[in-house]
Design a protein around this motif. Structure first.
Motif, PDB file in Angstrom:
ATOM      1  N   SER A 250       0.836  -1.200   0.000  1.00  0.00           N
ATOM      2  CA  SER A 250       0.000   0.000   0.000  1.00  0.00           C
ATOM      3  C   SER A 250       0.872   1.252   0.000  1.00  0.00           C
ATOM      4  O   SER A 250       2.016   1.229   0.450  1.00  0.00           O
ATOM      5  CB  SER A 250      -0.909   0.007   1.223  1.00  0.00           C
ATOM      6  N   THR A 252       0.361   5.899  -0.037  1.00  0.00           N
ATOM      7  CA  THR A 252      -0.490   7.084  -0.119  1.00  0.00           C
ATOM      8  C   THR A 252       0.134   8.030  -1.135  1.00  0.00           C
ATOM      9  O   THR A 252       1.172   8.642  -0.869  1.00  0.00           O
ATOM     10  CB  THR A 252      -0.596   7.777   1.248  1.00  0.00           C
ATOM     11  N   GLU A 289       3.628  10.287  -9.469  1.00  0.00           N
ATOM     12  CA  GLU A 289       2.511   9.499 -10.003  1.00  0.00           C
ATOM     13  C   GLU A 289       3.035   8.248 -10.702  1.00  0.00           C
ATOM     14  O   GLU A 289       4.054   8.272 -11.391  1.00  0.00           O
ATOM     15  CB  GLU A 289       1.710  10.347 -10.994  1.00  0.00           C
ATOM     16  N   LEU A 470      -3.652  -2.612 -12.081  1.00  0.00           N
ATOM     17  CA  LEU A 470      -4.699  -2.152 -11.174  1.00  0.00           C
ATOM     18  C   LEU A 470      -4.198  -2.063  -9.738  1.00  0.00           C
ATOM     19  O   LEU A 470      -4.715  -1.299  -8.930  1.00  0.00           O
ATOM     20  CB  LEU A 470      -5.910  -3.088 -11.249  1.00  0.00           C
ATOM     21  N   ASP A 474      -1.701   4.756 -10.331  1.00  0.00           N
ATOM     22  CA  ASP A 474      -2.664   5.785  -9.933  1.00  0.00           C
ATOM     23  C   ASP A 474      -3.613   6.131 -11.070  1.00  0.00           C
ATOM     24  O   ASP A 474      -4.757   6.542 -10.834  1.00  0.00           O
ATOM     25  CB  ASP A 474      -1.920   7.063  -9.517  1.00  0.00           C
ATOM     26  N   ARG A 475      -3.111   5.964 -12.287  1.00  0.00           N
ATOM     27  CA  ARG A 475      -3.911   6.310 -13.459  1.00  0.00           C
ATOM     28  C   ARG A 475      -3.524   5.389 -14.597  1.00  0.00           C
ATOM     29  O   ARG A 475      -2.382   4.928 -14.674  1.00  0.00           O
ATOM     30  CB  ARG A 475      -3.653   7.790 -13.833  1.00  0.00           C
ATOM     31  N   PRO A 489      -8.750   7.079 -13.986  1.00  0.00           N
ATOM     32  CA  PRO A 489      -8.087   6.875 -12.694  1.00  0.00           C
ATOM     33  C   PRO A 489      -8.159   5.378 -12.342  1.00  0.00           C
ATOM     34  O   PRO A 489      -9.191   4.738 -12.576  1.00  0.00           O
ATOM     35  CB  PRO A 489      -8.926   7.709 -11.722  1.00  0.00           C
ATOM     36  N   THR A 490      -7.092   4.855 -11.776  1.00  0.00           N
ATOM     37  CA  THR A 490      -7.081   3.430 -11.457  1.00  0.00           C
ATOM     38  C   THR A 490      -8.184   3.075 -10.459  1.00  0.00           C
ATOM     39  O   THR A 490      -8.751   1.973 -10.510  1.00  0.00           O
ATOM     40  CB  THR A 490      -5.709   3.016 -10.891  1.00  0.00           C
ATOM     41  N   ALA A 491      -8.518   4.011  -9.572  1.00  0.00           N
ATOM     42  CA  ALA A 491      -9.582   3.760  -8.589  1.00  0.00           C
ATOM     43  C   ALA A 491     -10.917   3.479  -9.254  1.00  0.00           C
ATOM     44  O   ALA A 491     -11.785   2.811  -8.673  1.00  0.00           O
ATOM     45  CB  ALA A 491      -9.705   4.957  -7.646  1.00  0.00           C
ATOM     46  N   GLU A 492     -11.098   3.958 -10.491  1.00  0.00           N
ATOM     47  CA  GLU A 492     -12.356   3.743 -11.207  1.00  0.00           C
ATOM     48  C   GLU A 492     -12.231   2.657 -12.277  1.00  0.00           C
ATOM     49  O   GLU A 492     -13.185   2.390 -13.010  1.00  0.00           O
ATOM     50  CB  GLU A 492     -12.797   5.058 -11.871  1.00  0.00           C
ATOM     51  N   SER A 494     -11.244  -1.205 -14.009  1.00  0.00           N
ATOM     52  CA  SER A 494     -11.395  -2.655 -13.790  1.00  0.00           C
ATOM     53  C   SER A 494     -10.947  -3.347 -15.070  1.00  0.00           C
ATOM     54  O   SER A 494     -10.827  -2.701 -16.128  1.00  0.00           O
ATOM     55  CB  SER A 494     -12.849  -3.019 -13.490  1.00  0.00           C
TER      56      SER A 494
END
Length: 510
Positions: A250, A252, A289, A470, A474-475, A489-492, A494
């Motif tokens: 992990s 931040t 990034e 994934l 970050d992107r 964005p990687t958070a969105e 799949s």
């Protein structure tokens, strides 16, 4: 009860100062897919080289029993004569011969001592179709990518009357789509009665197709699992001697301003002047990034990266590159490096390292000025730098004087990273940074990437493994047929969204 086709009993193999295998036992049943897993340097490839005769009888202790008879192979020809064929992790093709010539090299389709080229080409086409490759058999191997070269190796193995097929990291260079096709092929071989031994670090693939798995750690057999016992967690624990609670470390993100930007980048094929390979790409990476490029094999990701780095690929290259908002010249490798751009190639053995030289010299190769005074290399400064980066990247070796070619794949990759880290770049382009590396070494590479991002580096990662992208970016950009067809964005993101972007782009093109 299923018959046993192969037994290896008490195999011990020693190199000067190193016991690579110690009392290893392996049994393989007829018409099964038997996976062998372990960390880089665990002894998997060494065991297979013992089996195939690369390390001849007399150079190791123990017994090989194949189809009920003890074997003493003196060479690969001996093992191939009884139907054992090995495909090594290192490609063994002749670049300036055609695909067809490579497939039948040493097994020429001849009549009366004269090669029958029609039969050679027809036979090559059939074998290529079996591995899902649509290339013209007359294409030179040097003109196809490393992923396709791996498929040619497999086709070459199939040209022989194989009973036991050994594949050492066969999907390491392949996209997920091509990997799935190859695994389906192994399943089909199983139906035909062909036995396969599969060495792979891709645990999801192993879990999908393997009937049994043998784990090797530090040159010893740890355990053999039946299909119903197989789980990724159990495999990892056996491989590394500990559990990995999270596959991706992990972090931040602390993302700042745009550091690296590419505008309207276009590249044409190096041999075919009218074929545009990279088509008007725009891309940017910010400070701190980690940006990924996803895409199927052949989408142009590596060609894009190489063309950016000193125009190492292609011709008629156009477009602009900016660093901190200022246009820079990357028309040669030296100029790209001087501007703080580093490119860690997907093919570390050919382009990333000098395999016959030791770790020390490889580490400083991209920044000799950092260990020189008045144009003369300071040996002590070079030694200090190499030891420093060996420690920072956790390279497992006897010393920095160990020959790089004798390191495991994971440790070789750490040497590549050390080389570029010592050059202190602002932008790192990492092309398949964990290809052919076990889960333990992957975690260490991911940790290094995180540390570099935390230092404010701009990092661009190309990977054929979507879960990896994934897990560490970050992107994401999505690439298909030389174009960027998606950004998210990687958070969105799949795997489904990535594939949808590719399929939509193909639909528009058709």
């Amino acid at each position: 009860m299923t018959d046993t086709i192969l037994e290896m009993r008490g195999i011990t193999k020693t190199f000067p100062g190193v016991k690579a295998l110690q009392d290893v036992n392996l049994d393989v049943r007829e018409a099964e897919i038997h996976a062998i897993v372990g960390e880089n340097g665990a002894g998997k490839s060494t065991l297979m080289k013992v089996l195939s005769g690369v390390y001849p009888a007399g150079s190791y202790d123990g017994q090989i029993i194949y189809k009920g008879q003890e074997q003493n192979f003196k060479s690969i020809r001996d093992s191939e004569h009884v139907g054992i064929v090995i495909i090594h992790q290192e490609l063994a093709l002749v670049p300036l011969l055609s695909i067809a010539e490579n497939i039948f090299l040493g097994n020429e389709q001849a009549k009366g001592g004269v090669i029958d080229w029609d039969e050679t080409r027809d036979g090559a086409r059939k074998l290529l179709s079996m591995v899902g490759l649509k290339e013209d058999p007359d294409t030179l191997v040097t003109n196809i990518g490393v992923g396709k070269q791996q498929l040619v190796e497999i086709a070459k193995a199939l040209s022989k009357e194989v009973k036991l097929l050994i594949l050492d990291e066969p999907t390491a260079s392949l996209s997920e789509k091509d990997s799935a096709a190859l695994l389906d092929l192994l399943v089909e071989f199983r139906r035909q009665g062909i036995t396969s031994i599969l060495i792979s670090h891709k645990l999801n693939e192993i879990s999908k197709v393997a009937d049994r798995i043998t784990v090797i750690r530090d040159g010893r057999t740890i355990e053999t699992m039946n299909k119903e016992q197989i789980s990724e967690d159990r495999i990892i624990t056996s491989m590394v001697g500990r559990s990995l609670d999270d596959r991706y470390p992990s972090r931040t993100p602390q993302i700042g301003e745009v550091v690296f930007e590419v505008k309207n980048w276009s590249v044409y094929h190096p041999q075919h002047r009218d074929r545009q390979v990279i088509k008007n790409i725009d891309l940017n990476v910010r400070k701190g990034e980690v940006v990924g490029i996803a895409g199927l094999m052949g989408s142009g990701r590596t060609e894009f990266a190489m063309s950016l780095f000193g125009k190492s690929y292609g011709q008629k290259i156009s477009g602009e590159v900016f660093l901190h908002g200022k246009k820079i010249d990357t028309s040669s490798v030296g100029k790209a490096v001087s501007h703080g751009i580093a490119y860690a190639t997907e093919d570390r053995k050919t382009y990333g390292l000098n395999l016959i030289d030791h770790i020390k010299n490889n580490t400083t190769l991209a920044n000799l000025g950092g260990v020189s005074r008045f144009g003369v290399i300071d040996d002590l400064a070079e030694l200090d730098a190499a030891n420093d980066y060996r420690k920072k990247t956790n390279i497992r070796s006897s010393s920095v004087y160990q020959v790089t070619g004798n390191l495991s794949g994971g440790n070789q990759q750490k040497v590549v990273l050390s080389k570029w880290l010592f050059a202190n770049p602002e932008v790192l382009i990492l092309d398949e940074p964990t290809r052919g590396i076990d889960v333990g070494a992957k975690y260490e590479i991911y940790t290094i990437i995180n540390q570099l991002a935390a230092q404010g580096k701009a990092i661009l990662v190309i990977s054929s493994e979507m879960p990896e992208l994934l897990g560490i970016t970050d992107r994401l950009y999505v690439m298909n047929e030389g174009r960027m067809v998606g950004e998210m964005p990687t958070a969105e993101a799949s795997q489904e969204k990535i594939m949808r972007a590719i399929v939509r782009a193909e639909g528009k093109a058709s």
